[in-house]
Motif scaffolding. Structure first.
Motif, PDB file in Angstrom:
ATOM      1  N   GLU A   2       0.684   6.032 -13.948  1.00 15.93           N
ATOM      2  CA  GLU A   2      -0.251   7.088 -13.565  1.00 15.93           C
ATOM      3  C   GLU A   2       0.002   7.625 -12.161  1.00 15.93           C
ATOM      4  O   GLU A   2      -0.725   8.501 -11.699  1.00 15.93           O
ATOM      5  CB  GLU A   2      -1.688   6.563 -13.672  1.00 15.93           C
ATOM      6  CG  GLU A   2      -2.074   6.206 -15.103  1.00 15.93           C
ATOM      7  CD  GLU A   2      -3.458   5.572 -15.217  1.00 15.93           C
ATOM      8  OE1 GLU A   2      -4.152   5.384 -14.182  1.00 15.93           O
ATOM      9  OE2 GLU A   2      -3.846   5.262 -16.365  1.00 15.93           O
ATOM     10  N   MET A   3       1.013   7.084 -11.478  1.00 11.00           N
ATOM     11  CA  MET A   3       1.299   7.463 -10.087  1.00 11.00           C
ATOM     12  C   MET A   3       0.029   7.300  -9.233  1.00 11.00           C
ATOM     13  O   MET A   3      -0.317   8.145  -8.427  1.00 11.00           O
ATOM     14  CB  MET A   3       1.833   8.892  -9.993  1.00 11.00           C
ATOM     15  CG  MET A   3       3.150   9.146 -10.677  1.00 11.00           C
ATOM     16  SD  MET A   3       4.626   8.745  -9.717  1.00 11.00           S
ATOM     17  CE  MET A   3       4.456   9.722  -8.264  1.00 11.00           C
ATOM     18  N   ASP A   4      -0.641   6.172  -9.416  1.00  6.95           N
ATOM     19  CA  ASP A   4      -1.907   5.884  -8.746  1.00  6.95           C
ATOM     20  C   ASP A   4      -1.697   4.721  -7.776  1.00  6.95           C
ATOM     21  O   ASP A   4      -1.684   3.552  -8.175  1.00  6.95           O
ATOM     22  CB  ASP A   4      -2.967   5.545  -9.802  1.00  6.95           C
ATOM     23  CG  ASP A   4      -4.328   5.228  -9.203  1.00  6.95           C
ATOM     24  OD1 ASP A   4      -4.451   5.065  -7.970  1.00  6.95           O
ATOM     25  OD2 ASP A   4      -5.291   5.129  -9.991  1.00  6.95           O
ATOM     26  N   HIS A   5      -1.523   5.057  -6.521  1.00  6.69           N
ATOM     27  CA  HIS A   5      -1.230   4.065  -5.486  1.00  6.69           C
ATOM     28  C   HIS A   5      -2.320   2.997  -5.389  1.00  6.69           C
ATOM     29  O   HIS A   5      -2.030   1.805  -5.230  1.00  6.69           O
ATOM     30  CB  HIS A   5      -1.050   4.762  -4.135  1.00  6.69           C
ATOM     31  CG  HIS A   5      -0.739   3.830  -3.012  1.00  6.69           C
ATOM     32  ND1 HIS A   5      -1.698   3.384  -2.138  1.00  6.69           N
ATOM     33  CD2 HIS A   5       0.428   3.242  -2.636  1.00  6.69           C
ATOM     34  CE1 HIS A   5      -1.143   2.569  -1.249  1.00  6.69           C
ATOM     35  NE2 HIS A   5       0.141   2.461  -1.523  1.00  6.69           N
ATOM     36  N   LYS A   6      -3.581   3.412  -5.478  1.00  5.22           N
ATOM     37  CA  LYS A   6      -4.688   2.461  -5.342  1.00  5.22           C
ATOM     38  C   LYS A   6      -4.641   1.393  -6.438  1.00  5.22           C
ATOM     39  O   LYS A   6      -4.778   0.202  -6.165  1.00  5.22           O
ATOM     40  CB  LYS A   6      -6.027   3.206  -5.382  1.00  5.22           C
ATOM     41  CG  LYS A   6      -7.208   2.337  -5.080  1.00  5.22           C
ATOM     42  CD  LYS A   6      -8.494   3.157  -5.012  1.00  5.22           C
ATOM     43  CE  LYS A   6      -9.663   2.242  -4.690  1.00  5.22           C
ATOM     44  NZ  LYS A   6     -10.918   2.969  -4.603  1.00  5.22           N
ATOM     45  N   THR A   7      -4.410   1.813  -7.676  1.00  8.48           N
ATOM     46  CA  THR A   7      -4.315   0.866  -8.791  1.00  8.48           C
ATOM     47  C   THR A   7      -3.068   0.006  -8.658  1.00  8.48           C
ATOM     48  O   THR A   7      -3.109  -1.210  -8.856  1.00  8.48           O
ATOM     49  CB  THR A   7      -4.309   1.627 -10.139  1.00  8.48           C
ATOM     50  OG1 THR A   7      -5.521   2.374 -10.241  1.00  8.48           O
ATOM     51  CG2 THR A   7      -4.191   0.681 -11.314  1.00  8.48           C
ATOM     52  N   TYR A   8      -1.947   0.643  -8.323  1.00  4.41           N
ATOM     53  CA  TYR A   8      -0.664  -0.051  -8.194  1.00  4.41           C
ATOM     54  C   TYR A   8      -0.743  -1.178  -7.165  1.00  4.41           C
ATOM     55  O   TYR A   8      -0.267  -2.283  -7.404  1.00  4.41           O
ATOM     56  CB  TYR A   8       0.414   0.966  -7.804  1.00  4.41           C
ATOM     57  CG  TYR A   8       1.801   0.406  -7.646  1.00  4.41           C
ATOM     58  CD1 TYR A   8       2.622   0.237  -8.753  1.00  4.41           C
ATOM     59  CD2 TYR A   8       2.295   0.054  -6.402  1.00  4.41           C
ATOM     60  CE1 TYR A   8       3.908  -0.270  -8.623  1.00  4.41           C
ATOM     61  CE2 TYR A   8       3.579  -0.446  -6.260  1.00  4.41           C
ATOM     62  CZ  TYR A   8       4.384  -0.612  -7.372  1.00  4.41           C
ATOM     63  OH  TYR A   8       5.655  -1.109  -7.237  1.00  4.41           O
ATOM     64  N   SER A   9      -1.350  -0.898  -6.029  1.00  2.00           N
ATOM     65  CA  SER A   9      -1.304  -1.843  -4.900  1.00  2.00           C
ATOM     66  C   SER A   9      -2.591  -2.652  -4.722  1.00  2.00           C
ATOM     67  O   SER A   9      -2.729  -3.382  -3.739  1.00  2.00           O
ATOM     68  CB  SER A   9      -1.007  -1.087  -3.607  1.00  2.00           C
ATOM     69  OG  SER A   9      -2.031  -0.142  -3.340  1.00  2.00           O
ATOM     70  N   LYS A  10      -3.510  -2.563  -5.656  1.00  2.00           N
ATOM     71  CA  LYS A  10      -4.823  -3.216  -5.549  1.00  2.00           C
ATOM     72  C   LYS A  10      -4.727  -4.702  -5.221  1.00  2.00           C
ATOM     73  O   LYS A  10      -5.496  -5.218  -4.417  1.00  2.00           O
ATOM     74  CB  LYS A  10      -5.595  -3.011  -6.857  1.00  2.00           C
ATOM     75  CG  LYS A  10      -6.973  -3.614  -6.861  1.00  2.00           C
ATOM     76  CD  LYS A  10      -7.654  -3.390  -8.197  1.00  2.00           C
ATOM     77  CE  LYS A  10      -7.777  -4.677  -8.840  1.00  2.00           C
ATOM     78  NZ  LYS A  10      -8.250  -5.137  -9.935  1.00  2.00           N
ATOM     79  N   ASP A  11      -3.780  -5.409  -5.801  1.00  2.00           N
ATOM     80  CA  ASP A  11      -3.661  -6.856  -5.611  1.00  2.00           C
ATOM     81  C   ASP A  11      -2.491  -7.245  -4.714  1.00  2.00           C
ATOM     82  O   ASP A  11      -2.028  -8.388  -4.763  1.00  2.00           O
ATOM     83  CB  ASP A  11      -3.541  -7.538  -6.977  1.00  2.00           C
ATOM     84  CG  ASP A  11      -4.813  -7.377  -7.789  1.00  2.00           C
ATOM     85  OD1 ASP A  11      -5.862  -7.882  -7.345  1.00  2.00           O
ATOM     86  OD2 ASP A  11      -4.770  -6.732  -8.842  1.00  2.00           O
ATOM     87  N   PHE A  12      -2.020  -6.315  -3.878  1.00  3.25           N
ATOM     88  CA  PHE A  12      -0.935  -6.612  -2.942  1.00  3.25           C
ATOM     89  C   PHE A  12      -1.491  -7.323  -1.715  1.00  3.25           C
ATOM     90  O   PHE A  12      -2.629  -7.087  -1.307  1.00  3.25           O
ATOM     91  CB  PHE A  12      -0.253  -5.324  -2.475  1.00  3.25           C
ATOM     92  CG  PHE A  12       0.696  -4.707  -3.475  1.00  3.25           C
ATOM     93  CD1 PHE A  12       0.794  -5.151  -4.782  1.00  3.25           C
ATOM     94  CD2 PHE A  12       1.492  -3.655  -3.090  1.00  3.25           C
ATOM     95  CE1 PHE A  12       1.672  -4.575  -5.678  1.00  3.25           C
ATOM     96  CE2 PHE A  12       2.382  -3.068  -3.985  1.00  3.25           C
ATOM     97  CZ  PHE A  12       2.475  -3.535  -5.264  1.00  3.25           C
ATOM     98  N   ASP A  13      -0.660  -8.163  -1.107  1.00  6.48           N
ATOM     99  CA  ASP A  13      -1.043  -8.742   0.175  1.00  6.48           C
ATOM    100  C   ASP A  13      -0.844  -7.677   1.263  1.00  6.48           C
ATOM    101  O   ASP A  13      -0.326  -6.588   0.997  1.00  6.48           O
ATOM    102  CB  ASP A  13      -0.283 -10.044   0.455  1.00  6.48           C
ATOM    103  CG  ASP A  13       1.216  -9.882   0.662  1.00  6.48           C
ATOM    104  OD1 ASP A  13       1.705  -8.753   0.898  1.00  6.48           O
ATOM    105  OD2 ASP A  13       1.920 -10.904   0.596  1.00  6.48           O
ATOM    106  N   GLU A  14      -1.272  -7.970   2.464  1.00  3.50           N
ATOM    107  CA  GLU A  14      -1.225  -6.971   3.545  1.00  3.50           C
ATOM    108  C   GLU A  14       0.207  -6.521   3.860  1.00  3.50           C
ATOM    109  O   GLU A  14       0.440  -5.350   4.135  1.00  3.50           O
ATOM    110  CB  GLU A  14      -1.916  -7.498   4.811  1.00  3.50           C
ATOM    111  CG  GLU A  14      -3.417  -7.512   4.709  1.00  3.50           C
ATOM    112  CD  GLU A  14      -4.026  -6.147   4.362  1.00  3.50           C
ATOM    113  OE1 GLU A  14      -3.686  -5.143   5.010  1.00  3.50           O
ATOM    114  OE2 GLU A  14      -4.841  -6.093   3.421  1.00  3.50           O
ATOM    115  N   LYS A  15       1.163  -7.444   3.825  1.00  5.31           N
ATOM    116  CA  LYS A  15       2.555  -7.074   4.101  1.00  5.31           C
ATOM    117  C   LYS A  15       3.059  -6.059   3.085  1.00  5.31           C
ATOM    118  O   LYS A  15       3.729  -5.092   3.435  1.00  5.31           O
ATOM    119  CB  LYS A  15       3.462  -8.306   4.107  1.00  5.31           C
ATOM    120  CG  LYS A  15       3.295  -9.181   5.315  1.00  5.31           C
ATOM    121  CD  LYS A  15       4.240 -10.372   5.259  1.00  5.31           C
ATOM    122  CE  LYS A  15       3.990 -11.314   6.413  1.00  5.31           C
ATOM    123  NZ  LYS A  15       4.831 -12.503   6.350  1.00  5.31           N
TER     124      LYS A  15
END
Length: 160
Positions: free
Chosen positions: A52-65
């Motif tokens: 969906e080219m949705d950054h918020k969904t894509y990176s929701k569970d990423f760590d800060e780095k």
């Protein structure tokens, strides 16, 4: 493409440089099922965000780095470059789960619209009580810029 590879190399170097020697342990059975209980939902979100080219969904569970390494503007550029080569994500199958020092790594064989055998790796690290994504890689001949070998092309021509 060079920027994608550079980002992947930087993330890999960051992971490798944390400890000089990586202790790899295969995770199987109930322990594997416990990993997949959290990792599959997170990976679903990553791939939904990709499609969906949705950054918020894509990176929701990423760590800060990871979040800092892939701001929205960079995400949009990189995902467009990847989609131009392999298309939309279709499906995946877990091939193995490993513990590598403080990381839990889930390996997949994935299928995309324009390439059927893309290797994917999602790396998790525990932060407090949460398992967050510390790395995400896609790897395939098209992403590496490899062209079909002449032998494969010749075999196709002979069949036609």
């Amino acid at each position: 493409m060079k920027k994608i590879m550079l980002l992947m190399v930087c993330l890999a170097v960051a992971l490798v440089s944390c400890k000089p020697k990586v202790k790899v342990i295969e995770i199987t059975g109930d322990a594997k099922n416990k990993v997949l209980a959290y990792s599959e939902a997170v990976t679903d979100g990553i791939m939904k965000g990709y499609n969906e080219m949705d950054h918020k969904t894509y990176s929701k569970d990423f760590d800060e780095k990871m979040k800092n390494a892939l701001p929205e503007k960079v995400f949009n550029q990189k995902i467009k470059q990847i989609k131009d080569k392999i298309g939309e994500y279709k499906s995946r199958k877990v091939t193995k789960v490993q513990k590598q020092n403080q990381y839990t790594v889930v390996y997949y064989k994935t299928q995309f619209k324009d390439e059927k055998d893309v290797k994917m790796k999602v790396v998790f690290q525990k932060y407090g009580t949460k398992m967050l994504v510390s790395g995400h890689w896609l790897n395939s001949p098209k992403l590496r810029g490899e062209k079909k070998s002449k032998n494969k092309e010749n075999k196709k021509d002979k069949k036609n």
